[in-house]
Motif scaffolding. Structure first.
Motif, mmCIF file in Angstrom:
data_model
loop_
_atom_site.group_PDB
_atom_site.id
_atom_site.type_symbol
_atom_site.label_atom_id
_atom_site.label_comp_id
_atom_site.label_asym_id
_atom_site.label_seq_id
_atom_site.Cartn_x
_atom_site.Cartn_y
_atom_site.Cartn_z
ATOM 1 N N SER A 240 0.650 -1.068 0.036
ATOM 2 C CA SER A 240 0.109 -0.173 0.109
ATOM 3 C C SER A 240 0.842 1.291 -0.124
ATOM 4 C CB SER A 240 -0.752 0.180 1.179
ATOM 5 O OG SER A 240 -0.125 0.018 2.291
ATOM 6 N N GLY A 241 1.978 1.199 0.491
ATOM 7 C CA GLY A 241 2.679 2.552 0.422
ATOM 8 C C GLY A 241 2.607 3.324 1.775
ATOM 9 N N MET A 242 1.544 2.631 2.595
ATOM 10 C CA MET A 242 1.032 3.435 3.888
ATOM 11 C C MET A 242 2.290 4.041 4.779
ATOM 12 S SD MET A 242 -2.523 1.362 4.446
ATOM 13 C CE MET A 242 -2.955 2.519 5.760
ATOM 14 N N ARG A 243 2.160 4.946 5.607
ATOM 15 C CA ARG A 243 2.954 5.381 6.671
ATOM 16 C C ARG A 243 2.709 4.337 7.688
ATOM 17 N NH1 ARG A 243 0.451 10.047 4.532
ATOM 18 N NH2 ARG A 243 2.197 11.662 3.529
ATOM 19 N N ILE A 244 3.711 4.171 8.467
ATOM 20 C CA ILE A 244 3.369 3.373 9.794
ATOM 21 C C ILE A 244 2.583 3.880 10.785
ATOM 22 C CG2 ILE A 244 5.309 4.192 11.067
ATOM 23 C CD1 ILE A 244 4.248 0.585 10.876
ATOM 24 N N SER A 245 2.385 5.328 10.770
ATOM 25 C CA SER A 245 1.454 5.671 11.737
ATOM 26 C C SER A 245 0.064 5.425 11.187
ATOM 27 C CB SER A 245 1.630 7.175 11.680
ATOM 28 O OG SER A 245 1.499 8.022 10.552
ATOM 29 N N GLU A 246 -0.174 5.465 9.960
ATOM 30 C CA GLU A 246 -1.375 5.049 9.380
ATOM 31 C C GLU A 246 -1.937 3.608 9.377
ATOM 32 O OE1 GLU A 246 -1.254 8.629 5.614
ATOM 33 O OE2 GLU A 246 -0.702 6.619 5.289
ATOM 34 N N ILE A 247 -0.916 2.829 9.020
ATOM 35 C CA ILE A 247 -1.158 1.448 9.474
ATOM 36 C C ILE A 247 -1.803 1.196 10.790
ATOM 37 C CG2 ILE A 247 0.031 -0.843 9.474
ATOM 38 C CD1 ILE A 247 1.650 0.039 7.002
ATOM 39 N N CYS A 248 -0.842 1.483 11.691
ATOM 40 C CA CYS A 248 -1.358 1.396 13.294
ATOM 41 C C CYS A 248 -2.544 1.985 13.778
ATOM 42 C CB CYS A 248 -0.210 1.940 14.028
ATOM 43 S SG CYS A 248 1.390 0.919 13.775
ATOM 44 N N SER A 249 -3.220 2.896 12.824
ATOM 45 C CA SER A 249 -4.561 3.399 13.172
ATOM 46 C C SER A 249 -5.521 2.790 12.267
ATOM 47 C CB SER A 249 -4.215 5.329 13.054
ATOM 48 O OG SER A 249 -3.436 5.766 13.593
ATOM 49 N N LEU A 250 -5.221 2.032 11.382
ATOM 50 C CA LEU A 250 -6.187 1.516 10.621
ATOM 51 C C LEU A 250 -7.331 0.574 11.314
ATOM 52 C CD1 LEU A 250 -6.998 1.024 7.543
ATOM 53 C CD2 LEU A 250 -5.508 -1.162 7.604
ATOM 54 N N LYS A 251 -8.332 0.794 10.933
ATOM 55 C CA LYS A 251 -9.592 0.015 11.530
ATOM 56 C C LYS A 251 -10.246 -0.867 10.660
ATOM 57 C CE LYS A 251 -11.016 3.472 14.751
ATOM 58 N NZ LYS A 251 -11.955 4.464 15.352
ATOM 59 N N TRP A 252 -10.856 -2.377 11.205
ATOM 60 C CA TRP A 252 -11.490 -2.819 10.083
ATOM 61 C C TRP A 252 -12.332 -2.445 9.169
ATOM 62 C CZ3 TRP A 252 -8.746 -6.869 8.938
ATOM 63 C CH2 TRP A 252 -7.947 -7.450 9.770
ATOM 64 N N SER A 253 -13.076 -1.439 9.894
ATOM 65 C CA SER A 253 -14.027 -0.998 9.103
ATOM 66 C C SER A 253 -13.735 -0.045 7.929
ATOM 67 C CB SER A 253 -15.009 0.031 10.007
ATOM 68 O OG SER A 253 -14.113 0.907 10.680
ATOM 69 N N ASP A 254 -12.294 0.337 8.027
ATOM 70 C CA ASP A 254 -11.927 1.080 6.716
ATOM 71 C C ASP A 254 -11.678 0.329 5.723
ATOM 72 O OD1 ASP A 254 -11.701 3.195 8.538
ATOM 73 O OD2 ASP A 254 -9.914 2.745 9.359
ATOM 74 N N ILE A 255 -11.556 -0.912 5.671
ATOM 75 C CA ILE A 255 -11.269 -1.940 4.823
ATOM 76 C C ILE A 255 -12.502 -2.524 4.061
ATOM 77 C CG2 ILE A 255 -9.764 -4.055 3.980
ATOM 78 C CD1 ILE A 255 -8.459 -3.666 6.489
ATOM 79 N N ASN A 256 -12.555 -2.601 2.670
ATOM 80 C CA ASN A 256 -13.820 -2.993 2.000
ATOM 81 C C ASN A 256 -13.260 -4.486 1.088
ATOM 82 O OD1 ASN A 256 -15.577 -3.625 -0.220
ATOM 83 N ND2 ASN A 256 -16.250 -1.553 -0.147
#
Length: 404
Positions: A240-256
Motif C-alpha cells: 500500500s505504501g502507507m505510513r506506519i502511523s497510518e497502518i497502526c491507526s487502521l480499523k477493520w471498518s476502513d477495509i472494503n
C-alpha cells in the motif's frame, strides 16, 4: 518607627532623613539576596517597592522545579489538548531521552550518576544542552545505543518547545535550546528491495525466526499473535505504501474486502492524506486470514486480550500497536535476521512501493495519490533518482517501438 511590608521591614533612617525598606528576594539562580530601597516619603517608598516587585515577577525564576516535572506538566496540560494522539505518544517517547545517565567523577574517590531530567529549569544552560545532545549522539541512551543525528535533532526540537513554554510561563528567562545548533544530517540514500528481496523478507517474518531470542514461556501467547500480525502488517506496508502511523491507526471498518480497497482517514499528515488505496487480491486475502485469526485469538483469550476501537493491528493485549514500540522491539530484529542494511527503515517499505510502481510504468500522479503526498512535485523530487535511471533506458525503448 518600624513596620513590615512585602516580606521586608520599613523604617525611617534619621541620619539620612529617608524612609528605607530592607527585604530579601530570590535571584535568577534561585539564590536568596538582600535588597535596600529608600525614598523621601513613605508613599514614594511603597511605589518603589511595588515597581521592584513587578520587576521581580518579570525576571525572577521560580526556583526548584526539575525539568522532568515540567515536562510531565507540559505533556498533559499544554501538548495533549493541542496535538493528535500519535504526536502526543511520540512527544512522550522522545522526551524520555532527558534521562540520559552517565557517571561523573566529582573528586578522586567519588563518582555520581548524572540524570539530565533532574536539572532545575533555571540552571539549564546552552552548554549543558549541547553536552546532552553530544552524549546521546556519540555515547548512546541509557541502553547504550547511539542515536542517529536525525533522532537527536528531533529531541532537540521538542525539548526546545518544552523550554519555550517554560519561558512563556515565567519559569525561565530565556530558552537555552535556541543557542544550540542541530547536528548535520547526512542525506539518506533511499533503500529499496526488489521483488525477490520482498518475498525473502516476508518469508522470514512469516516464520517468526526473529523471535528466537525470546525463551520466556510467558511470551509464547503474544509471540503466536505477533507472528501472524506482523506478517499481515509488513505485507500491507509493501503493498500500500502507507505510513506506519497510518497502518497502526487502521480499523477493520476502513477495509472494503469486496471492492479490494481501504481508506486512510485517521492520521492526516497532508491535505491529501485522506485517501482511498486499492489493494491486490493476495494482500486482501492475507488481511482476511489475519482477521479470522484475531477473532479466534480474542475468543480463546478473553481474560487477557481486549481489542480496542476495531483496530486492525494491536498489541498482544488488544491495545493500539504503537509505531515506536514496533520499531524498537521488532523491526530492527526483523531486518537483522533478514541480513538487510541497518538503514532499511520502516519508511523504506513506502519507498519500495513507490519505486517498483515507477519502474513498472505506473503514472507518477497515481503514485503520488496513493502515497498521500501534498503535491506531485514532491513525489517527483523524492524519486528523481528512479526517474533518471528510467531515462537511461528510454532510448532503447524507443528503438524497440520503432522496430514494431
Amino acid at each position: 518607627m518600624n513596620n513590615k511590608s512585602n516580606a521586608g521591614s520599613i523604617f525611617y533612617l534619621e541620619k539620612r532623613k529617608r524612609w528605607v525598606w530592607v527585604g530579601t528576594y530570590n535571584n535568577e539562580q534561585g539564590e536568596k539576596k538582600k535588597k535596600w530601597i529608600s525614598a523621601l516619603t513613605q508613599k514614594n517608598l511603597r511605589e518603589k517597592i511595588e515597581d521592584f516587585t513587578e520587576e521581580l515577577k518579570s525576571k525572577t525564576i521560580k526556583p526548584g522545579m526539575k525539568l522532568e516535572v515540567w515536562i510531565e506538566k507540559w505533556l498533559n496540560v499544554v501538548a495533549q489538548p493541542m496535538v493528535s494522539e500519535n504526536t502526543f505518544i511520540w512527544y512522550t517517547h522522545i522526551l524520555k531521552y532527558i534521562h540520559f545517565t552517565c557517571d561523573i567523577q566529582t573528586d578522586k574517590d567519588h563518582i555520581v550518576q548524572y540524570d539530565f531530567g533532574n536539572e532545575k529549569l533555571n540552571l539549564i544552560t546552552p552548554i549543558k544542552v549541547q553536552e546532552l545532545l553530544r552524549n546521546l549522539r556519540y555515547f548512546g541512551n541509557k541502553n547504550h545505543k547511539k542515536l542517529a543525528a536525525r533522532t537527536v535533532n528531533s529531541f532537540r526540537r521538542v525539548l526546545g518547545m518544552v523550554l519555550k513554554s517554560a519561558m512563556e510561563n515565567d519559569l525561565i528567562k530565556s530558552n537555552p535550546v535556541l543557542k544550540v545548533r542541530p547536528f548535520k544530517v547526512p542525506k539518506d540514500s533511499i533503500v529499496v528491495l526488489d521483488c525477490k528481496g520482498i518475498h525473502n523478507f516476508l518469508e522470514i517474518i512469516k516464520q517468526g525466526k526473529y523471535f528466537d531470542q525470546y525463551s520466556n514461556k510467558k511470551f509464547d501467547r503474544e509471540r503466536k499473535y505477533y507472528k501472524q500480525e506482523f506478517y499481515a502488517l509488513v505485507s500491507l506496508g509493501f503493498a500500500s505504501g502507507m505510513r506506519i502511523s497510518e497502518i497502526c491507526s487502521l480499523k477493520w471498518s476502513d477495509i472494503n474486502f469486496d471492492e479490494h480497497y481501504l481508506q486512510v482517514k485517521w492520521v492526516l499528515k497532508t491535505e491529501n492524506s485522506y485517501r482511498k488505496i486499492t489493494l491486490d487480491s493476495e494482500t486482501i486475502n492475507k488481511l482476511k486470514e489475519f482477521k479470522e485469526f484475531q477473532n479466534s485469538f480474542q475468543e480463546n483469550h478473553q481474560e487477557y486480550f481486549h481489542k480496542e476501537n476495531d483496530l486492525v493491528f494491536t498489541s498482544g493485549t488488544g491495545k493500539k500497536l504503537e509505531p515506536n514500540n514496533f520499531r524498537e522491539y521488532y523491526w530492527y530484529r526483523m531486518i537483522k535476521k533478514a541480513s538487510l542494511p541497518e538503514n532499511f527503515r520502516i519508511h523504506c517499505m513506502r519507498h519500495t512501493h513507490a519505486t517498483l510502481l515507477l519502474e513498472n510504468g505506473v503514472n507518477i500522479k497515481v503514485i503520488s495519490k496513493r502515497l498521500g503526498h501534498s503535491t506531485v512535485e514532491f513525489t517527483l523530487k523524492t524519486y528523481a533518482h528512479v526517474i533518471e535511471s528510467m531515462e537511461e533506458s528510454a532510448a532503447s525503448k524507443w528503438e524497440e517501438i520503432m522496430k514494431e
